[in-house]
Design a protein around this motif. Sequence first.
Motif, PDB file in Angstrom:
ATOM      1  N   ILE A 128      32.963  52.873  47.746  1.00  0.00           N
ATOM      2  CA  ILE A 128      34.308  52.336  47.496  1.00  0.00           C
ATOM      3  C   ILE A 128      34.976  53.009  46.310  1.00  0.00           C
ATOM      4  O   ILE A 128      36.060  53.592  46.427  1.00  0.00           O
ATOM      5  N   PHE A 129      34.345  52.925  45.128  1.00  0.00           N
ATOM      6  CA  PHE A 129      35.003  53.389  43.907  1.00  0.00           C
ATOM      7  C   PHE A 129      34.906  54.907  43.730  1.00  0.00           C
ATOM      8  O   PHE A 129      35.885  55.551  43.353  1.00  0.00           O
ATOM      9  N   VAL A 130      33.720  55.453  43.988  1.00  0.00           N
ATOM     10  CA  VAL A 130      33.529  56.889  43.767  1.00  0.00           C
ATOM     11  C   VAL A 130      34.250  57.716  44.817  1.00  0.00           C
ATOM     12  O   VAL A 130      34.946  58.687  44.492  1.00  0.00           O
ATOM     13  N   GLN A 131      34.122  57.324  46.105  1.00  0.00           N
ATOM     14  CA  GLN A 131      34.672  58.137  47.191  1.00  0.00           C
ATOM     15  C   GLN A 131      36.035  57.644  47.675  1.00  0.00           C
ATOM     16  O   GLN A 131      36.999  58.401  47.687  1.00  0.00           O
ATOM     17  N   PHE A 132      36.128  56.364  48.062  1.00  0.00           N
ATOM     18  CA  PHE A 132      37.374  55.870  48.664  1.00  0.00           C
ATOM     19  C   PHE A 132      38.523  55.890  47.666  1.00  0.00           C
ATOM     20  O   PHE A 132      39.632  56.313  47.989  1.00  0.00           O
ATOM     21  N   PHE A 133      38.311  55.399  46.439  1.00  0.00           N
ATOM     22  CA  PHE A 133      39.355  55.385  45.421  1.00  0.00           C
ATOM     23  C   PHE A 133      39.387  56.671  44.606  1.00  0.00           C
ATOM     24  O   PHE A 133      40.178  56.773  43.652  1.00  0.00           O
ATOM     25  N   SER A 134      38.525  57.613  44.922  1.00  0.00           N
ATOM     26  CA  SER A 134      38.518  58.946  44.295  1.00  0.00           C
ATOM     27  C   SER A 134      38.365  58.895  42.779  1.00  0.00           C
ATOM     28  O   SER A 134      38.933  59.720  42.053  1.00  0.00           O
ATOM     29  N   LEU A 135      37.586  57.926  42.299  1.00  0.00           N
ATOM     30  CA  LEU A 135      37.306  57.872  40.868  1.00  0.00           C
ATOM     31  C   LEU A 135      36.218  58.861  40.468  1.00  0.00           C
ATOM     32  O   LEU A 135      36.066  59.167  39.282  1.00  0.00           O
ATOM     33  N   GLY A 136      35.476  59.333  41.452  1.00  0.00           N
ATOM     34  CA  GLY A 136      34.382  60.243  41.165  1.00  0.00           C
ATOM     35  C   GLY A 136      33.249  59.534  40.442  1.00  0.00           C
ATOM     36  O   GLY A 136      33.311  58.334  40.160  1.00  0.00           O
ATOM     37  N   THR A 137      32.209  60.283  40.156  1.00  0.00           N
ATOM     38  CA  THR A 137      31.104  59.729  39.369  1.00  0.00           C
ATOM     39  C   THR A 137      31.586  59.560  37.936  1.00  0.00           C
ATOM     40  O   THR A 137      31.798  60.542  37.225  1.00  0.00           O
ATOM     41  N   SER A 138      31.776  58.324  37.510  1.00  0.00           N
ATOM     42  CA  SER A 138      32.419  58.082  36.218  1.00  0.00           C
ATOM     43  C   SER A 138      32.001  56.724  35.674  1.00  0.00           C
ATOM     44  O   SER A 138      31.498  55.862  36.402  1.00  0.00           O
TER      45      SER A 138
END
Length: 288
Positions: A128-138
């Motif tokens: 969800i957060f890393v891929q779908f929302f494009s936040l990346g590994t963060s």
Amino acid sequence: MNNGISANRKIKITILNILMYLSAGLICLMLLGIIGYILVRGIPNISFGLLSSKPSLINDTIGILPNILNTLYIILITLIIVLPIGVGAAVYLNEYAKNKKIVKAIELATETLSGIPSIIYGLVGMLIFVQFFSLGTSLIAGALTLVIMTLPTIIRTTQESLKTVPNGYREGSLALGAGKWYMIRTAVLPSAIDGIVTGCILSIGRIVGESAALLFTAGMANEILGIYESVMPQKAGSTLTVALYMYAKERGEFDIAFSIAAILLILTFIINLSAKFTATALKKRKEK
């Protein structure tokens, strides 16, 4: 009619008391043994250089300053997001919601969510957060994942604490002409502050001790980030628990792993103590 306790019953009560005290003593000894072993193995390996530098393969140095900062960032970001949502949800469920069936369903859902393994939260957070929302590994992706993990704890502990507030507080405030929200803010929430702080402490414990979910979302970078960089996408960082795993499992450097474990214990103790003092100060301020 003999109202006294029979001899057999006295023997049973004595045996149960002995077993209870033995169990409590055994648990305390195990806890002290674990804490003592970690501190004895870890504290001698803690140095200023370890605490104030970052690891470097070129200089052949080991430092955990980035991991300490990342742990504090994760705790701060997660609590800033989860506390208003969790306390607000608990207040709504306990004070505003009228449909008891829906309330029971939500309570069952929160209890179920609190029992889900953290590795599943990590996979969901990655999708969800890393891929779908494009936040990346963060760090922000890791914090948002921990928000979902700790939200059930905050809701349930706050809700149970709100249930212990006497209805006389509510009725007295309303009888004096206070609105419902004013009554909740000035009478109910201050009386339930202990439960809110308990939920906060439990959440901090889970945040500090989490590694599986953060491996998928926050990453394993060891760069020193500023406070503003920590909430930016694509800014990865490893916490103390992730670093502990890497040093113990991947590198076999157990002295550094034990020093990180000792720092985690000390850090958790300081944060919990601060939360307790804050709760006491808030309670005294509301009583004045």
